[in-house]
Design an enzyme around this catalytic site. Structure first.
Site, PDB file in Angstrom:
ATOM      1  N   ARG A  45       0.850  -1.195   0.000  1.00  0.00           N
ATOM      2  CA  ARG A  45       0.000   0.000   0.000  1.00  0.00           C
ATOM      3  C   ARG A  45       0.890   1.251   0.000  1.00  0.00           C
ATOM      4  O   ARG A  45       0.627   2.210  -0.708  1.00  0.00           O
ATOM      5  CB  ARG A  45      -0.942   0.029   1.218  1.00  0.00           C
ATOM      6  CG  ARG A  45      -1.655   1.373   1.361  1.00  0.00           C
ATOM      7  CD  ARG A  45      -2.856   1.432   2.301  1.00  0.00           C
ATOM      8  NE  ARG A  45      -2.833   0.515   3.406  1.00  0.00           N
ATOM      9  CZ  ARG A  45      -2.073   0.648   4.506  1.00  0.00           C
ATOM     10  NH1 ARG A  45      -1.265   1.673   4.655  1.00  0.00           N
ATOM     11  NH2 ARG A  45      -2.126  -0.254   5.463  1.00  0.00           N
ATOM     12  N   TYR A  97     -17.594  17.919 -13.522  1.00  0.00           N
ATOM     13  CA  TYR A  97     -17.931  16.503 -13.686  1.00  0.00           C
ATOM     14  C   TYR A  97     -18.941  16.088 -12.600  1.00  0.00           C
ATOM     15  O   TYR A  97     -18.761  16.406 -11.421  1.00  0.00           O
ATOM     16  CB  TYR A  97     -16.635  15.685 -13.577  1.00  0.00           C
ATOM     17  CG  TYR A  97     -16.854  14.205 -13.564  1.00  0.00           C
ATOM     18  CD1 TYR A  97     -17.249  13.540 -14.721  1.00  0.00           C
ATOM     19  CD2 TYR A  97     -16.686  13.464 -12.405  1.00  0.00           C
ATOM     20  CE1 TYR A  97     -17.468  12.173 -14.713  1.00  0.00           C
ATOM     21  CE2 TYR A  97     -16.896  12.097 -12.394  1.00  0.00           C
ATOM     22  CZ  TYR A  97     -17.284  11.460 -13.543  1.00  0.00           C
ATOM     23  OH  TYR A  97     -17.503  10.118 -13.531  1.00  0.00           O
ATOM     24  N   ASP A 169      -8.539  19.583 -13.260  1.00  0.00           N
ATOM     25  CA  ASP A 169      -8.870  18.241 -13.735  1.00  0.00           C
ATOM     26  C   ASP A 169      -8.549  18.222 -15.228  1.00  0.00           C
ATOM     27  O   ASP A 169      -9.242  18.828 -16.038  1.00  0.00           O
ATOM     28  CB  ASP A 169     -10.358  17.960 -13.472  1.00  0.00           C
ATOM     29  CG  ASP A 169     -10.755  16.530 -13.871  1.00  0.00           C
ATOM     30  OD1 ASP A 169     -10.100  15.962 -14.762  1.00  0.00           O
ATOM     31  OD2 ASP A 169     -11.742  16.020 -13.308  1.00  0.00           O
ATOM     32  N   LYS A 194      -9.681   7.293 -18.639  1.00  0.00           N
ATOM     33  CA  LYS A 194     -10.045   7.859 -19.950  1.00  0.00           C
ATOM     34  C   LYS A 194      -8.848   7.806 -20.911  1.00  0.00           C
ATOM     35  O   LYS A 194      -8.432   6.726 -21.265  1.00  0.00           O
ATOM     36  CB  LYS A 194     -10.593   9.269 -19.745  1.00  0.00           C
ATOM     37  CG  LYS A 194     -11.575   9.405 -18.551  1.00  0.00           C
ATOM     38  CD  LYS A 194     -12.875   8.674 -18.758  1.00  0.00           C
ATOM     39  CE  LYS A 194     -13.734   8.563 -17.503  1.00  0.00           C
ATOM     40  NZ  LYS A 194     -14.027   9.807 -16.807  1.00  0.00           N
TER      41      LYS A 194
HETATM   42  C1  LIG Z   1     -14.486  10.174 -15.448  1.00  0.00           C
HETATM   43  C2  LIG Z   1     -14.073  11.471 -14.879  1.00  0.00           C
HETATM   44  C3  LIG Z   1     -13.755  11.583 -13.528  1.00  0.00           C
HETATM   45  C4  LIG Z   1     -13.899  10.434 -12.546  1.00  0.00           C
HETATM   46  O1  LIG Z   1     -12.981   9.424 -12.791  1.00  0.00           O
HETATM   47  P1  LIG Z   1     -13.250   7.864 -12.456  1.00  0.00           P
HETATM   48  O2  LIG Z   1     -12.014   7.220 -12.959  1.00  0.00           O
HETATM   49  O3  LIG Z   1     -14.491   7.469 -13.164  1.00  0.00           O
HETATM   50  O4  LIG Z   1     -13.412   7.763 -10.980  1.00  0.00           O
HETATM   51  C5  LIG Z   1     -13.331  12.818 -13.070  1.00  0.00           C
HETATM   52  N1  LIG Z   1     -13.237  13.888 -13.893  1.00  0.00           N
HETATM   53  C6  LIG Z   1     -13.552  13.804 -15.186  1.00  0.00           C
HETATM   54  C7  LIG Z   1     -13.446  15.027 -16.039  1.00  0.00           C
HETATM   55  C8  LIG Z   1     -13.982  12.603 -15.731  1.00  0.00           C
HETATM   56  O5  LIG Z   1     -14.314  12.538 -17.019  1.00  0.00           O
END
Ligand SMILES: *Cc1c(COP(=O)(O)O)cnc(C)c1O
Length: 389
Positions: A45, A97, A169, A194
């Protein structure tokens, strides 16, 4: 050295065996010769060589100091919020988001952390929302799903003058196109699920800090809270990142072709793509990023949920699914899917219309994708509601 060469050679060969691919260290614990005497690892961890290789690569990609990998994008966002304490305030971009909105509002507000949502496309709104308690400014750029653009450099200057952190983000742009830390942000978060992973086959998150000190704080939170990214998933993200520049280039060119086609279609009301010269912040997008990304959103002249649902269930190549950034094209209906946890008035005010459709343009042939959209419009024309000319 070009970026592509730098990226590929930032991935280490294994010092122990010379393995060209980073090995997957599938272990929970590590041998100690005597208590506290070990080879730099004690418990997985706290530290794992495969995860460390990803964390180091992520820091290099974003030109930051420290990378920290989490079990999801939301776990990464959660770790940043744990820097705060009761009484602190956050200023956040209004079409944030949906999952981040849920976490901010329904988890953190009950601990006495207040969030002010503002239209951050004009930095003056961020400035006007500052109070003595503001500790964190949170933006996405481009935003999800209406692809609004925030000026990172100006907002970073506001954050710095007010001694609070700016977190960006960077999921939609990816570091292949945009490096917020270089523009002055303190933290970057990613849903590595993503574009970084890139193949719709994992869930992962990253935080990258500009400075060592903030990196140590997030690392402490990672170990204390425990939402680490496992070794195998870390390896998958590294594997995805290896082809990131190549994939992003194609995502961008395909998305542009799709956006231009949508602009010319009579059933379409608005098209949202930062690469279009009529996008309100096109110039800022051009300045702070080297490309405009693979996401395109549009609304219909027939602005109803029914019309949008008819469309999203009529395509063949664009698969109806949440998420984005993979090789396969996806589409979704934010009002009933990703953004359903946002109250409808608030959702509409931020531009997410009932008929808004978000496309994650994949790596198929652009002509085939356009044909697919065209046939879906033809198909829904014959349904009970007629798309108005
Ligand atoms: C998908 C997404 C998240 C969240 O991420 P997860 O991997 O689904 O927890 C946060 N910010 C944006 C812009 C996203 O597209």
């Amino acid at each position: 050295m070009s970026n592509a060469t730098k990226l590929i050679h930032s991935i280490p060969t294994d010092p122990l065996t010379g393995a060209i691919s980073v090995p997957i260290y599938q272990t929970s614990t590590f041998l100690q010769e005597a208590p506290g005497i070990n080879k730099g690892y004690d418990y997985a961890r706290t530290g794992n060589p495969t995860r460390f290789a990803l964390e180091d690569l992520a820091a290099k990609l974003e030109e930051g100091h420290t990378g920290i990998a989490f079990s999801s994008g939301l776990a990464a966002i959660d770790a940043v919020l744990k820097l705060l304490k009761t009484g602190d305030e956050i200023i956040a971009v209004d079409d944030i988001y949906g999952g981040a909105f849920r976490l901010f509002t329904h988890v953190y507000e009950k601990f006495g952390i207040t969030v002010h949502y503002v239209d951050a496309t004009d930095p003056i709104h961020v400035f006007n929302a500052l109070t003595a308690a503001t500790r964190l400014i949170w933006i996405e750029t481009p935003t999800n799903p209406t692809l609004k653009i925030c000026d990172i450099k100006t907002i970073a200057a506001i954050a710095k003058a007010h001694s609070c952190w700016l977190c960006v983000d960077n999921t939609f742009a990816s570091p292949a196109l945009q490096k917020p830390l270089v523009w002055g942000a303190d933290l970057v978060v990613h849903s590595a699920t993503k574009y970084l992973g890139g193949h719709s086959d994992l869930i992962a998150g990253l935080v990258i800090t500009k400075e060592k000190e903030l990196g140590e704080k997030i690392k402490f939170i990672q170990n204390a809270s425990g939402a680490i990214l496992p070794a195998f998933d870390s390896w998958l993200v590294i594997r995805g990142i290896e082809t990131l520049p190549l994939r992003i280039e194609k995502h961008c060119s395909n998305a542009r072709a799709v956006a231009e086609f949508l602009c010319s279609h009579p059933a379409v009301d608005k098209v949202y793509y930062p690469g279009l010269t009529n996008h309100p912040n096109h110039e800022i997008a051009k300045k702070q990023a080297s490309g405009f990304g693979g996401i395109v959103s549009f609304s219909l002249k027939e602005d109803t949920t029914e019309a949008a649902i008819a469309f999203v269930t009529s395509t063949h190549y664009f698969k109806l699914a949440e998420s984005l950034g993979g090789i396969k094209s996806l589409l979704c209906h934010p009002a009933t899917m990703t953004h359903k946890s946002i109250p409808s008035e608030k959702r509409k005010a931020s531009g997410v219309a009932d008929s808004l459709v978000r496309l994650s343009v994949g790596l198929e042939d652009a002509g085939d994708l356009i044909d697919d959209i065209e046939q879906a419009f033809e198909k829904i024309k014959h349904k009970s509601f007629l798309l108005k000319k």
